[in-house]
Motif scaffolding. Structure first.
Motif, PDB file in Angstrom:
ATOM      1  N   UNK A  92      41.836  56.321  48.089  1.00  0.00           N
ATOM      2  CA  UNK A  92      43.239  56.164  47.740  1.00  0.00           C
ATOM      3  C   UNK A  92      43.474  55.604  46.353  1.00  0.00           C
ATOM      4  N   UNK A  93      42.409  55.199  45.663  1.00  0.00           N
ATOM      5  CA  UNK A  93      42.527  54.658  44.311  1.00  0.00           C
ATOM      6  C   UNK A  93      42.181  55.730  43.291  1.00  0.00           C
ATOM      7  N   UNK A  94      42.739  55.607  42.105  1.00  0.00           N
ATOM      8  CA  UNK A  94      42.401  56.542  41.037  1.00  0.00           C
ATOM      9  C   UNK A  94      40.995  56.255  40.521  1.00  0.00           C
ATOM     10  N   UNK A  95      40.512  57.152  39.688  1.00  0.00           N
ATOM     11  CA  UNK A  95      39.198  56.965  39.071  1.00  0.00           C
ATOM     12  C   UNK A  95      39.161  55.641  38.314  1.00  0.00           C
ATOM     13  N   UNK A  96      40.171  55.402  37.482  1.00  0.00           N
ATOM     14  CA  UNK A  96      40.191  54.154  36.719  1.00  0.00           C
ATOM     15  C   UNK A  96      40.263  52.939  37.647  1.00  0.00           C
ATOM     16  N   UNK A  97      41.079  53.003  38.674  1.00  0.00           N
ATOM     17  CA  UNK A  97      41.208  51.870  39.592  1.00  0.00           C
ATOM     18  C   UNK A  97      39.897  51.607  40.319  1.00  0.00           C
ATOM     19  N   UNK A  98      39.162  52.647  40.689  1.00  0.00           N
ATOM     20  CA  UNK A  98      37.846  52.466  41.293  1.00  0.00           C
ATOM     21  C   UNK A  98      36.927  51.679  40.360  1.00  0.00           C
ATOM     22  N   UNK A  99      36.977  52.002  39.085  1.00  0.00           N
ATOM     23  CA  UNK A  99      36.126  51.321  38.112  1.00  0.00           C
ATOM     24  C   UNK A  99      36.589  49.882  37.880  1.00  0.00           C
ATOM     25  N   UNK A 100      37.878  49.674  37.845  1.00  0.00           N
ATOM     26  CA  UNK A 100      38.410  48.325  37.638  1.00  0.00           C
ATOM     27  C   UNK A 100      38.055  47.405  38.803  1.00  0.00           C
ATOM     28  N   UNK A 101      38.117  47.925  40.018  1.00  0.00           N
ATOM     29  CA  UNK A 101      37.735  47.137  41.193  1.00  0.00           C
ATOM     30  C   UNK A 101      36.256  46.759  41.113  1.00  0.00           C
ATOM     31  N   UNK A 102      35.420  47.703  40.676  1.00  0.00           N
ATOM     32  CA  UNK A 102      33.983  47.424  40.557  1.00  0.00           C
ATOM     33  C   UNK A 102      33.716  46.341  39.526  1.00  0.00           C
ATOM     34  N   UNK A 103      34.410  46.409  38.399  1.00  0.00           N
ATOM     35  CA  UNK A 103      34.232  45.387  37.364  1.00  0.00           C
ATOM     36  C   UNK A 103      34.684  44.018  37.875  1.00  0.00           C
ATOM     37  N   UNK A 104      35.804  43.979  38.580  1.00  0.00           N
ATOM     38  CA  UNK A 104      36.317  42.721  39.135  1.00  0.00           C
ATOM     39  C   UNK A 104      35.334  42.126  40.133  1.00  0.00           C
ATOM     40  N   UNK A 105      34.781  42.979  41.015  1.00  0.00           N
ATOM     41  CA  UNK A 105      33.835  42.511  42.030  1.00  0.00           C
ATOM     42  C   UNK A 105      32.557  41.960  41.401  1.00  0.00           C
ATOM     43  N   UNK A 107      32.484  40.399  38.590  1.00  0.00           N
ATOM     44  CA  UNK A 107      32.807  39.276  37.727  1.00  0.00           C
ATOM     45  C   UNK A 107      32.816  39.629  36.254  1.00  0.00           C
ATOM     46  N   UNK A 108      33.055  40.904  35.940  1.00  0.00           N
ATOM     47  CA  UNK A 108      33.054  41.378  34.561  1.00  0.00           C
ATOM     48  C   UNK A 108      34.472  41.478  34.018  1.00  0.00           C
ATOM     49  N   UNK A 109      34.576  41.464  32.710  1.00  0.00           N
ATOM     50  CA  UNK A 109      35.861  41.656  32.051  1.00  0.00           C
ATOM     51  C   UNK A 109      36.351  43.089  32.275  1.00  0.00           C
ATOM     52  N   UNK A 110      37.673  43.301  32.401  1.00  0.00           N
ATOM     53  CA  UNK A 110      38.201  44.664  32.530  1.00  0.00           C
ATOM     54  C   UNK A 110      37.802  45.566  31.367  1.00  0.00           C
ATOM     55  N   UNK A 111      37.473  44.966  30.226  1.00  0.00           N
ATOM     56  CA  UNK A 111      37.075  45.745  29.056  1.00  0.00           C
ATOM     57  C   UNK A 111      35.792  46.535  29.305  1.00  0.00           C
ATOM     58  N   UNK A 112      34.992  46.113  30.307  1.00  0.00           N
ATOM     59  CA  UNK A 112      33.743  46.811  30.585  1.00  0.00           C
ATOM     60  C   UNK A 112      34.004  48.244  31.055  1.00  0.00           C
TER      61      UNK A 112
END
Length: 223
Positions: A92-105, A107-112
């Motif tokens: 249900x998430x977009x490609x970008x949102x999938x990546x943002x969730x992974x970075x958050x999990x 502990x990385x900056x969203x810039x990654x």
């Protein structure tokens, strides 16, 4: 230097043993293949290394640190990335949102996310597309990109060619070679397709009934 060392590893599900006395190592930057039929313990091995399944015996070391008793999220933070069979993207998430969730999990900056996307030009035109509508190949590429958002030293990749057209398999081979050189990670690659493994891995084991052995001869692949 050995990045991953597995010694005498055993694990299973409840009272059912699956892995029996598994020992192997992975050198930094190496791609190691594990070949075998369904039900032989390949996926269980990756899940045990990642921490999804507890080891019942033996040890797992990453970079000289014993991680055998470490929970899965701490192993991920230590540098173990896992791309499971079925990919497990969020439909249900977009490609970008999938990546943002992974970075958050991780502990990385969203810039990654934008940094990782530089290695995945195929994803750029579909960043706003939901995971559920992606093709099998696009989902696999997204799963790889999501894994890289955590900055892994070791990637555990389970059956990446499952449900993917041969033309996309060739693209994934080229992508993995390029990513390995650029990001300098090691990989344990589980597959039934011997040709796919031989295109990427210098060493390959065969998994049979929860044990690893050196391959004797494989003509056209297993499965």
């Amino acid at each position: 230097m050995n990045l991953l060392e597995v010694d005498g590893l055993g694990s299973g599900y409840q009272s059912i043993p699956i892995l029996r006395d598994v020992s192997f190592y992975v050198v930094e930057g190496e791609f190691l293949g594990i070949l075998g039929h369904n039900g032989m313990g390949k996926s269980t091995l990756l899940k045990t290394i990642s921490g999804e399944i507890k080891a019942t015996s033996g040890t797992i070391s990453l970079g000289g640190t014993d991680v055998t008793a470490m929970p899965a999220h701490k192993r991920a933070r230590s540098g173990i990335g896992f791309v499971p069979q079925g990919r497990r993207i969020f439909p249900g998430l977009t490609v970008r949102e999938n990546l943002e969730v992974a970075a958050l999990a991780a502990g990385k900056s969203p810039a990654v996310v934008d940094e990782v996307l530089k290695s995945f030009p195929r994803l750029m035109p579909i960043l706003d597309r939901a995971g559920a509508v992606l093709s099998g190949g696009e989902q696999q590429i997204l799963a790889l990109a999501r894994c890289l958002c955590g900055g892994p030293r070791l990637i555990l990749l389970d059956e990446p060619t499952e449900g993917i057209q041969p033309s996309i398999r060739a693209e994934i081979i080229d992508l993995l070679k390029e990513l390995g050189q650029k990001h300098a990670f090691a990989m344990v690659l589980v597959e039934q397709n011997e040709q796919f493994l031989s295109s990427l891995c210098e060493r390959t084991y065969v998994c049979e009934k929860g044990r690893l052995k050196e391959p004797e001869f494989v003509a056209d692949g297993i499965g």
